[in-house]
Design an enzyme around this catalytic site. Sequence first.
Site, PDB file in Angstrom:
ATOM      1  N   ALA A  37       0.810  -1.272   0.035  1.00 59.65           N
ATOM      2  CA  ALA A  37      -0.074  -0.035   0.068  1.00 59.65           C
ATOM      3  C   ALA A  37       0.816   1.400   0.100  1.00 59.65           C
ATOM      4  O   ALA A  37       2.022   1.401  -0.810  1.00 59.65           O
ATOM      5  CB  ALA A  37      -0.911  -0.050   1.201  1.00 59.65           C
ATOM      6  N   GLY A 185     -11.413  -1.234  24.218  1.00 62.73           N
ATOM      7  CA  GLY A 185      -9.960  -1.131  24.320  1.00 62.73           C
ATOM      8  C   GLY A 185      -9.447   0.363  24.011  1.00 62.73           C
ATOM      9  O   GLY A 185     -10.450   1.051  23.824  1.00 62.73           O
ATOM     10  N   HIS A 444       7.664  25.905  36.449  1.00 67.69           N
ATOM     11  CA  HIS A 444       6.128  26.227  36.855  1.00 67.69           C
ATOM     12  C   HIS A 444       5.723  27.444  35.974  1.00 67.69           C
ATOM     13  O   HIS A 444       6.188  28.290  35.404  1.00 67.69           O
ATOM     14  CB  HIS A 444       6.568  26.809  38.307  1.00 67.69           C
ATOM     15  CG  HIS A 444       5.060  27.409  38.865  1.00 67.69           C
ATOM     16  ND1 HIS A 444       4.291  26.360  39.456  1.00 67.69           N
ATOM     17  CD2 HIS A 444       4.546  28.555  39.062  1.00 67.69           C
ATOM     18  CE1 HIS A 444       2.941  26.790  39.986  1.00 67.69           C
ATOM     19  NE2 HIS A 444       3.369  28.444  39.766  1.00 67.69           N
TER      20      HIS A 444
HETATM   21  P1  FAD Z   1       2.350  -1.721   9.898  1.00 74.91           P
HETATM   22  O1  FAD Z   1       2.288  -0.282  10.332  1.00 74.91           O
HETATM   23  O2  FAD Z   1       1.097  -2.259  10.075  1.00 74.91           O
HETATM   24  O3  FAD Z   1       2.683  -1.729   8.424  1.00 74.91           O
HETATM   25  C1  FAD Z   1       2.752  -2.979   7.819  1.00 74.91           C
HETATM   26  C2  FAD Z   1       2.884  -2.636   6.465  1.00 74.91           C
HETATM   27  O4  FAD Z   1       3.427  -4.005   5.702  1.00 74.91           O
HETATM   28  C3  FAD Z   1       1.739  -2.411   5.861  1.00 74.91           C
HETATM   29  O5  FAD Z   1       1.690  -1.113   5.170  1.00 74.91           O
HETATM   30  C4  FAD Z   1       1.092  -3.242   4.906  1.00 74.91           C
HETATM   31  O6  FAD Z   1       0.528  -3.011   3.650  1.00 74.91           O
HETATM   32  C5  FAD Z   1       2.528  -4.084   4.502  1.00 74.91           C
HETATM   33  N1  FAD Z   1       2.335  -5.174   4.192  1.00 74.91           N
HETATM   34  C6  FAD Z   1       1.925  -6.406   4.972  1.00 74.91           C
HETATM   35  N2  FAD Z   1       2.455  -7.648   4.238  1.00 74.91           N
HETATM   36  C7  FAD Z   1       2.960  -7.144   3.107  1.00 74.91           C
HETATM   37  C8  FAD Z   1       3.158  -7.982   1.831  1.00 74.91           C
HETATM   38  N3  FAD Z   1       3.348  -9.398   1.904  1.00 74.91           N
HETATM   39  N4  FAD Z   1       4.055  -7.392   0.963  1.00 74.91           N
HETATM   40  C9  FAD Z   1       4.092  -5.814   0.821  1.00 74.91           C
HETATM   41  N5  FAD Z   1       3.693  -5.120   1.996  1.00 74.91           N
HETATM   42  C10 FAD Z   1       3.151  -5.785   2.705  1.00 74.91           C
HETATM   43  N6  FAD Z   1       0.401   3.008  17.871  1.00 74.91           N
HETATM   44  C11 FAD Z   1       0.818   3.839  18.591  1.00 74.91           C
HETATM   45  O7  FAD Z   1       2.158   3.661  18.917  1.00 74.91           O
HETATM   46  N7  FAD Z   1       0.252   5.051  18.949  1.00 74.91           N
HETATM   47  C12 FAD Z   1      -0.835   5.290  18.582  1.00 74.91           C
HETATM   48  O8  FAD Z   1      -1.626   6.349  18.960  1.00 74.91           O
HETATM   49  C13 FAD Z   1      -1.657   4.325  17.763  1.00 74.91           C
HETATM   50  N8  FAD Z   1      -3.098   4.406  17.490  1.00 74.91           N
HETATM   51  C14 FAD Z   1      -3.693   3.633  16.502  1.00 74.91           C
HETATM   52  C15 FAD Z   1      -4.753   3.877  16.221  1.00 74.91           C
HETATM   53  C16 FAD Z   1      -5.617   3.048  15.280  1.00 74.91           C
HETATM   54  C17 FAD Z   1      -6.952   3.234  14.503  1.00 74.91           C
HETATM   55  C18 FAD Z   1      -4.738   1.683  15.058  1.00 74.91           C
HETATM   56  C19 FAD Z   1      -5.420   0.697  13.902  1.00 74.91           C
HETATM   57  C20 FAD Z   1      -3.515   1.681  15.175  1.00 74.91           C
HETATM   58  C21 FAD Z   1      -2.737   2.502  16.319  1.00 74.91           C
HETATM   59  N9  FAD Z   1      -1.526   2.323  16.789  1.00 74.91           N
HETATM   60  C22 FAD Z   1      -0.951   3.071  17.251  1.00 74.91           C
HETATM   61  C23 FAD Z   1      -0.819   1.013  16.247  1.00 74.91           C
HETATM   62  C24 FAD Z   1       0.177   1.272  15.417  1.00 74.91           C
HETATM   63  O9  FAD Z   1      -0.348   1.815  14.084  1.00 74.91           O
HETATM   64  C25 FAD Z   1       0.896  -0.043  15.087  1.00 74.91           C
HETATM   65  O10 FAD Z   1       1.532  -0.461  16.270  1.00 74.91           O
HETATM   66  C26 FAD Z   1       2.265   0.253  14.147  1.00 74.91           C
HETATM   67  O11 FAD Z   1       1.591   0.836  12.765  1.00 74.91           O
HETATM   68  C27 FAD Z   1       3.002  -1.019  13.591  1.00 74.91           C
HETATM   69  O12 FAD Z   1       3.824  -1.010  12.809  1.00 74.91           O
HETATM   70  P2  FAD Z   1       4.649  -2.143  12.062  1.00 74.91           P
HETATM   71  O13 FAD Z   1       5.555  -1.477  11.078  1.00 74.91           O
HETATM   72  O14 FAD Z   1       4.649  -3.064  12.654  1.00 74.91           O
HETATM   73  O15 FAD Z   1       3.277  -2.417  10.977  1.00 74.91           O
END
Ligand code: FAD
Length: 465
Positions: A37, A185, A444
């Site tokens: 994406a 949550g 403060h």
């Molecule tokens: P992701 O951000 O999920 O990224 C994974 C990426 O891998 C995606 O872009 C996906 O398209 C790509 N991908 C997957 N499989 C493949 C493949 N086979 N080939 C190519 N690309 C692939 N966390 C916080 O710390 N603070 C917050 O305030 C917070 N608020 C949130 C609010 C919401 C509504 C949500 C849903 C989540 C929130 N989070 C928050 C959690 C946070 O978004 C995640 O912890 C974080 O994005 C994880 O990062 P990541 O790199 O592990 O994975």
Amino acid sequence: MIDITCQLLVIGAGPGGYVCAIRAGQLGLDTVIVEAARPGGTCLNVGCIPSKAMIHAADEFARLGHFAQGASPLGITTASPAIDLARTVEWKDGIVRRLTGGVSGLLKKAGVKQVEGWARFRDGKSVVVETATGPQRILAETVVIATGSEAVALPGLPFGGDILSSTEALSLTAVPERLAVVGAGYIGLELGTAFAKLGSNVTILEAAGRILPLWDAELTRPVARRLEKLGIAVHLDAKADRYAENTRTLSFVDAEGSDRSIAVDKVLVTVGRRPATRARGLEELDLTLDGHAIAVDEHCRTSMRGVYAIGDVTGEPMLAHRAMAQGEMVAEIVAGHRRAWDKRAIPAVCFTDPEIVSAGLSPTDAQKAGIDIRTGVFPFQANGRAMTLERDDGFVRIVARAGDNVILGIQATGVQVSEMASYFAHAIEMGARLEDVAATVHAHPTQGEAVQEAAMRALGHALHV
Ligand code: FAD
């Protein structure tokens, strides 16, 4: 099929993957990152940033509504506010575009090759990516899996139509009149509260006996009180089971075991997120799992040689800043540095109303670990800055080891306490003692003074309470 070879292949450009790739590029590793994406992952596109943007818009709208009702003691009155949610979403999308474009630019600057498309694993060293110009095979010496997580659906409430995950909820262009939130949550409460402030009639259903069941109960009480004040109906021990789209009725079993139903326009299901380990050839790698997550050691190594995993795909805590820290560490390990996961605290923040922060051990965690502790609590009711912000609900709590006063944890609930999260983590990582915090001159008037006072209180000599 075109072949690309590289030293490091990162799958997924969320906070874990893109940070890993940038650092690897900086360290001179020949790096490729694949993203299906947009860069930025869940966090920048449909998670942390969009949700905080919508929370901010909702807070602004609610503040003006408060003034319009003549309810403000500040002497401010205004006309009734109106909101065009489509424009709000456009504004939010603009922020997302700026940030995701920025990530792409940073990857480029670090010399990282970006490939767009879904990667399918062939084995632990190669993937095939379905790109717009056809399949591309990438062979790597080392692979980092950073595929993130996905929203969990309930069997009776599959996503689609009126049943939304957080992703769809963050792009609604009209405020639903009646919104049910299934799951109390942090994601459900953040979005449920925002929609209530935007004018939705919100009902929350939670299967556990309290909101934010994974959080320390004491910290969540001010949030529960605020939900009530905002007119949000909360049903605890309630299990949502099905939704009839034709009558727009959500059925659930209440705490007494009786079948109930409520009329709603949209149902937001936020019952958790699951590591994205189920699709696209990952199962063929035969990695050792820990529940649904990929099991990793303190170097983020998986059970397969040369394959690392970082971020949400490795399980809880599923937080962007943990993913980033793991990403940076893995890039350095692959470049030959001696690094290991040795963090004492990963602060967690709920952007609810009021906000909650937890870093390090709570008193319950410490007791479970058999550590003898002393704690100090300081209420915002005795903090001048909190009063000037018109919100003095909440408190700061500090947890220290009884023998040497080393700080093991700091928690807070209150307005804008999210900005103190890094201060808490810093104190814990630096091995600060109660005396260090108590002897530091705090500016403060700030809410941070409550941390100093909590430390003094734990030492037995608080000044302002
Ligand atoms: P992701 O951000 O999920 O990224 C994974 C990426 O891998 C995606 O872009 C996906 O398209 C790509 N991908 C997957 N499989 C493949 C493949 N086979 N080939 C190519 N690309 C692939 N966390 C916080 O710390 N603070 C917050 O305030 C917070 N608020 C949130 C609010 C919401 C509504 C949500 C849903 C989540 C929130 N989070 C928050 C959690 C946070 O978004 C995640 O912890 C974080 O994005 C994880 O990062 P990541 O790199 O592990 O994975």
